[in-house]
Scaffold this motif. Sequence first.
Motif, PDB file in Angstrom:
ATOM      1  N   PHE A   1     -10.028  -9.182  -9.661  1.00  0.00           N
ATOM      2  CA  PHE A   1      -9.711  -9.489 -11.060  1.00  0.00           C
ATOM      3  C   PHE A   1      -9.808  -8.204 -11.878  1.00  0.00           C
ATOM      4  CE2 PHE A   1     -11.294 -10.552 -15.372  1.00  0.00           C
ATOM      5  CZ  PHE A   1     -10.150 -11.146 -15.847  1.00  0.00           C
ATOM      6  N   SER A   2      -8.692  -7.527 -12.068  1.00  0.00           N
ATOM      7  CA  SER A   2      -8.622  -6.360 -12.942  1.00  0.00           C
ATOM      8  C   SER A   2      -7.242  -5.747 -12.795  1.00  0.00           C
ATOM      9  CB  SER A   2      -9.698  -5.326 -12.591  1.00  0.00           C
ATOM     10  OG  SER A   2      -9.559  -4.188 -13.401  1.00  0.00           O
ATOM     11  N   VAL A   3      -6.691  -5.301 -13.919  1.00  0.00           N
ATOM     12  CA  VAL A   3      -5.394  -4.626 -13.866  1.00  0.00           C
ATOM     13  C   VAL A   3      -5.527  -3.295 -13.161  1.00  0.00           C
ATOM     14  CG1 VAL A   3      -3.548  -3.670 -15.281  1.00  0.00           C
ATOM     15  CG2 VAL A   3      -4.627  -5.810 -15.953  1.00  0.00           C
ATOM     16  N   ALA A   4      -6.631  -2.582 -13.409  1.00  0.00           N
ATOM     17  CA  ALA A   4      -6.825  -1.281 -12.780  1.00  0.00           C
ATOM     18  C   ALA A   4      -6.986  -1.412 -11.265  1.00  0.00           C
ATOM     19  CB  ALA A   4      -8.043  -0.588 -13.383  1.00  0.00           C
ATOM     20  N   VAL A   5      -7.669  -2.454 -10.823  1.00  0.00           N
ATOM     21  CA  VAL A   5      -7.868  -2.644  -9.378  1.00  0.00           C
ATOM     22  C   VAL A   5      -6.552  -2.957  -8.686  1.00  0.00           C
ATOM     23  CG1 VAL A   5      -8.953  -4.135  -7.662  1.00  0.00           C
ATOM     24  CG2 VAL A   5     -10.270  -3.319  -9.604  1.00  0.00           C
ATOM     25  N   ASN A   6      -5.748  -3.822  -9.267  1.00  0.00           N
ATOM     26  CA  ASN A   6      -4.504  -4.220  -8.630  1.00  0.00           C
ATOM     27  C   ASN A   6      -3.394  -3.177  -8.794  1.00  0.00           C
ATOM     28  OD1 ASN A   6      -5.431  -6.825  -7.719  1.00  0.00           O
ATOM     29  ND2 ASN A   6      -5.325  -7.503  -9.846  1.00  0.00           N
ATOM     30  N   ASN A   7      -3.541  -2.263  -9.744  1.00  0.00           N
ATOM     31  CA  ASN A   7      -2.553  -1.198  -9.930  1.00  0.00           C
ATOM     32  C   ASN A   7      -3.004   0.126  -9.325  1.00  0.00           C
ATOM     33  OD1 ASN A   7      -0.795  -2.869 -11.287  1.00  0.00           O
ATOM     34  ND2 ASN A   7      -1.437  -2.216 -13.329  1.00  0.00           N
ATOM     35  N   ARG A   8      -4.048   0.105  -8.532  1.00  0.00           N
ATOM     36  CA  ARG A   8      -4.570   1.362  -7.999  1.00  0.00           C
ATOM     37  C   ARG A   8      -3.584   2.040  -7.062  1.00  0.00           C
ATOM     38  NH1 ARG A   8      -6.810  -2.789  -5.102  1.00  0.00           N
ATOM     39  NH2 ARG A   8      -6.919  -2.558  -2.830  1.00  0.00           N
ATOM     40  N   GLN A   9      -2.863   1.255  -6.261  1.00  0.00           N
ATOM     41  CA  GLN A   9      -1.910   1.850  -5.342  1.00  0.00           C
ATOM     42  C   GLN A   9      -0.712   2.437  -6.088  1.00  0.00           C
ATOM     43  OE1 GLN A   9      -2.216   2.408  -2.107  1.00  0.00           O
ATOM     44  NE2 GLN A   9      -4.265   1.511  -2.108  1.00  0.00           N
ATOM     45  N   ILE A  10      -0.353   1.853  -7.228  1.00  0.00           N
ATOM     46  CA  ILE A  10       0.732   2.416  -8.032  1.00  0.00           C
ATOM     47  C   ILE A  10       0.328   3.775  -8.572  1.00  0.00           C
ATOM     48  CG2 ILE A  10       2.163   2.064 -10.077  1.00  0.00           C
ATOM     49  CD1 ILE A  10       1.929  -0.903  -9.657  1.00  0.00           C
TER      50      ILE A  10
ATOM     51  N   PHE B   1       0.836  -1.181   0.000  1.00  0.00           N
ATOM     52  CA  PHE B   1       0.000   0.000   0.000  1.00  0.00           C
ATOM     53  C   PHE B   1       0.884   1.247   0.000  1.00  0.00           C
ATOM     54  CE2 PHE B   1      -3.361  -2.855   1.471  1.00  0.00           C
ATOM     55  CZ  PHE B   1      -4.447  -2.362   0.752  1.00  0.00           C
ATOM     56  N   ALA B   2       0.519   2.210  -0.818  1.00  0.00           N
ATOM     57  CA  ALA B   2       1.269   3.466  -0.894  1.00  0.00           C
ATOM     58  C   ALA B   2       0.942   4.322   0.313  1.00  0.00           C
ATOM     59  CB  ALA B   2       0.920   4.210  -2.179  1.00  0.00           C
ATOM     60  N   GLN B   3       1.961   4.692   1.046  1.00  0.00           N
ATOM     61  CA  GLN B   3       1.768   5.556   2.195  1.00  0.00           C
ATOM     62  C   GLN B   3       1.634   7.001   1.749  1.00  0.00           C
ATOM     63  OE1 GLN B   3       4.956   4.795   4.904  1.00  0.00           O
ATOM     64  NE2 GLN B   3       4.281   2.720   5.371  1.00  0.00           N
ATOM     65  N   GLY B   4       1.109   7.826   2.637  1.00  0.00           N
ATOM     66  CA  GLY B   4       0.872   9.218   2.304  1.00  0.00           C
ATOM     67  C   GLY B   4       2.143  10.034   2.281  1.00  0.00           C
ATOM     68  N   VAL B   5       2.056  11.179   1.646  1.00  0.00           N
ATOM     69  CA  VAL B   5       3.168  12.124   1.598  1.00  0.00           C
ATOM     70  C   VAL B   5       2.757  13.379   2.350  1.00  0.00           C
ATOM     71  CG1 VAL B   5       4.082  11.247  -0.571  1.00  0.00           C
ATOM     72  CG2 VAL B   5       2.358  13.051  -0.609  1.00  0.00           C
TER      73      VAL B   5
ATOM     74  N   VAL C   1      -1.597  12.658   3.514  1.00  0.00           N
ATOM     75  CA  VAL C   1      -2.652  11.948   2.786  1.00  0.00           C
ATOM     76  C   VAL C   1      -2.352  10.458   2.826  1.00  0.00           C
ATOM     77  CG1 VAL C   1      -3.837  11.697   0.588  1.00  0.00           C
ATOM     78  CG2 VAL C   1      -3.017  13.942   1.301  1.00  0.00           C
ATOM     79  N   ILE C   2      -3.263   9.661   3.387  1.00  0.00           N
ATOM     80  CA  ILE C   2      -3.099   8.211   3.470  1.00  0.00           C
ATOM     81  C   ILE C   2      -4.361   7.566   2.918  1.00  0.00           C
ATOM     82  CG2 ILE C   2      -2.739   6.233   4.983  1.00  0.00           C
ATOM     83  CD1 ILE C   2      -1.285   8.036   6.903  1.00  0.00           C
ATOM     84  N   THR C   3      -4.192   6.686   1.965  1.00  0.00           N
ATOM     85  CA  THR C   3      -5.323   6.017   1.337  1.00  0.00           C
ATOM     86  C   THR C   3      -5.057   4.519   1.312  1.00  0.00           C
ATOM     87  OG1 THR C   3      -5.757   7.935  -0.058  1.00  0.00           O
ATOM     88  CG2 THR C   3      -6.767   5.868  -0.716  1.00  0.00           C
ATOM     89  N   GLN C   4      -5.920   3.745   1.976  1.00  0.00           N
ATOM     90  CA  GLN C   4      -5.812   2.288   1.987  1.00  0.00           C
ATOM     91  C   GLN C   4      -7.222   1.708   1.942  1.00  0.00           C
ATOM     92  OE1 GLN C   4      -3.462   0.703   5.158  1.00  0.00           O
ATOM     93  NE2 GLN C   4      -1.672   1.941   4.698  1.00  0.00           N
ATOM     94  N   SER C   5      -7.582   1.131   0.814  1.00  0.00           N
ATOM     95  CA  SER C   5      -8.908   0.559   0.665  1.00  0.00           C
ATOM     96  C   SER C   5      -8.867  -0.454  -0.464  1.00  0.00           C
ATOM     97  CB  SER C   5      -9.949   1.655   0.365  1.00  0.00           C
ATOM     98  OG  SER C   5      -9.631   2.322  -0.839  1.00  0.00           O
ATOM     99  N   GLY C   6      -9.931  -1.258  -0.552  1.00  0.00           N
ATOM    100  CA  GLY C   6     -10.052  -2.210  -1.642  1.00  0.00           C
ATOM    101  C   GLY C   6      -9.562  -3.593  -1.279  1.00  0.00           C
ATOM    102  N   PRO C   7      -9.683  -4.541  -2.220  1.00  0.00           N
ATOM    103  CA  PRO C   7      -9.255  -5.922  -1.968  1.00  0.00           C
ATOM    104  C   PRO C   7      -7.734  -6.017  -1.888  1.00  0.00           C
ATOM    105  CG  PRO C   7      -9.897  -5.645  -4.257  1.00  0.00           C
ATOM    106  CD  PRO C   7     -10.271  -4.375  -3.564  1.00  0.00           C
ATOM    107  N   PRO C   8      -7.219  -7.101  -1.313  1.00  0.00           N
ATOM    108  CA  PRO C   8      -5.760  -7.258  -1.218  1.00  0.00           C
ATOM    109  C   PRO C   8      -5.106  -7.294  -2.586  1.00  0.00           C
ATOM    110  CG  PRO C   8      -6.901  -8.805   0.237  1.00  0.00           C
ATOM    111  CD  PRO C   8      -7.947  -8.190  -0.636  1.00  0.00           C
ATOM    112  N   ILE C   9      -3.898  -6.739  -2.663  1.00  0.00           N
ATOM    113  CA  ILE C   9      -3.136  -6.675  -3.909  1.00  0.00           C
ATOM    114  C   ILE C   9      -2.078  -7.774  -3.875  1.00  0.00           C
ATOM    115  CG2 ILE C   9      -1.606  -5.235  -5.307  1.00  0.00           C
ATOM    116  CD1 ILE C   9      -3.038  -2.815  -4.233  1.00  0.00           C
ATOM    117  N   PRO C  10      -1.892  -8.510  -4.961  1.00  0.00           N
ATOM    118  CA  PRO C  10      -0.841  -9.548  -4.977  1.00  0.00           C
ATOM    119  C   PRO C  10       0.547  -8.934  -4.819  1.00  0.00           C
ATOM    120  CG  PRO C  10      -2.374  -9.836  -6.811  1.00  0.00           C
ATOM    121  CD  PRO C  10      -2.674  -8.499  -6.213  1.00  0.00           C
ATOM    122  N   VAL C  11       1.465  -9.738  -4.341  1.00  0.00           N
ATOM    123  CA  VAL C  11       2.861  -9.318  -4.211  1.00  0.00           C
ATOM    124  C   VAL C  11       3.507  -9.443  -5.583  1.00  0.00           C
ATOM    125  CG1 VAL C  11       5.046  -9.741  -3.063  1.00  0.00           C
ATOM    126  CG2 VAL C  11       2.906 -10.052  -1.809  1.00  0.00           C
ATOM    127  N   PHE C  12       3.885  -8.297  -6.170  1.00  0.00           N
ATOM    128  CA  PHE C  12       4.426  -8.300  -7.524  1.00  0.00           C
ATOM    129  C   PHE C  12       5.887  -8.720  -7.570  1.00  0.00           C
ATOM    130  CE2 PHE C  12       1.161  -4.749  -8.219  1.00  0.00           C
ATOM    131  CZ  PHE C  12       0.185  -5.666  -8.556  1.00  0.00           C
TER     132      PHE C  12
END
Length: 285
Positions: free
Chosen positions: A244-253, A101-105, A146-157
């Motif tokens: 199941f979606s590239v956009a869902v799993n790349n949301r934190q990126i 998960f991307a931490q806030g800045v 700003v901290i945003t953490q939501s949605g289904p778990p993301i696979p370890v890339f």
Amino acid sequence: MDLMRITVRATLAIVCTFLLINPALAEDFAFLTRPYRLKEVPPVNLANSNRLDSLLRAGRLYLSLQDCIALALENNLDIEIQRYGPQIADTQVLRAKAGGFAQGVSTSVTAGPTSAQPGGVAQSGVTGNPSTQVSSASATAVGNTVITQSGPPIPVFDPALVGSASWAHQSIPESSLFIAGTPDLVQRQDLSSFTYQQGFSTGTLVTLGLSNNTSVGNSASASFNPVTNASLGLTLTQHLLQGFSVAVNNRQIQIAKNNRELSDLTFKLQVITTVAAVMDLYWDL
């Protein structure tokens, strides 16, 4: 089996010898571990620049507006602190690309110092000593994290390599030659396993596992000696609905990249705020 083990050890010994003899060769293989090494960050420079000394002539300070702005950019600690913001945001992008998960800045901007208030200066025609009221420099923070953490778990890339090896040796005195055919039963067992696992942005998880078990003994009644059991397994997991979606799993990126741009804008805002305060001080002076 023993011949293969000796060959592997000899190959590793030769590779280690070449790496010790030629350090440049070790640097050629450093690209494999460079992304996972700790990056050195230079310390903060707290020394003042020599620009002010160069502006002194015959005991007088010749200070233009451009020189004043340059001095603020070179010696202001608020700007120096903000320089680390984009670098921290870059690490958050790497963290998101690994599947975290991307931490806030930080979006905090420190206000610049204030000058003399116009109402504090004595007006003409008023008796008494002229007095000025100078307000102290204010340092207030504007913004938050700003901290945003939501949605289904993301696979370890990032690919994960896990290996293990164990060796066991056992000697058992036998009370009878009928069972093992030897008065001293000696057994050796070698266990090794290797697992490769990686997730993808499509919600796919791939796991490849290899395990090997070798037993060697001196039992005369054993039908097979040595005994080797090996297994190779490939597991493929795919999410069909949730995850199941590239956009869902790349949301934190994408969030981390947006935070990187936000960090750049925060740095620019800090520079603008400091320069504006310095310009006010210059013209008041």
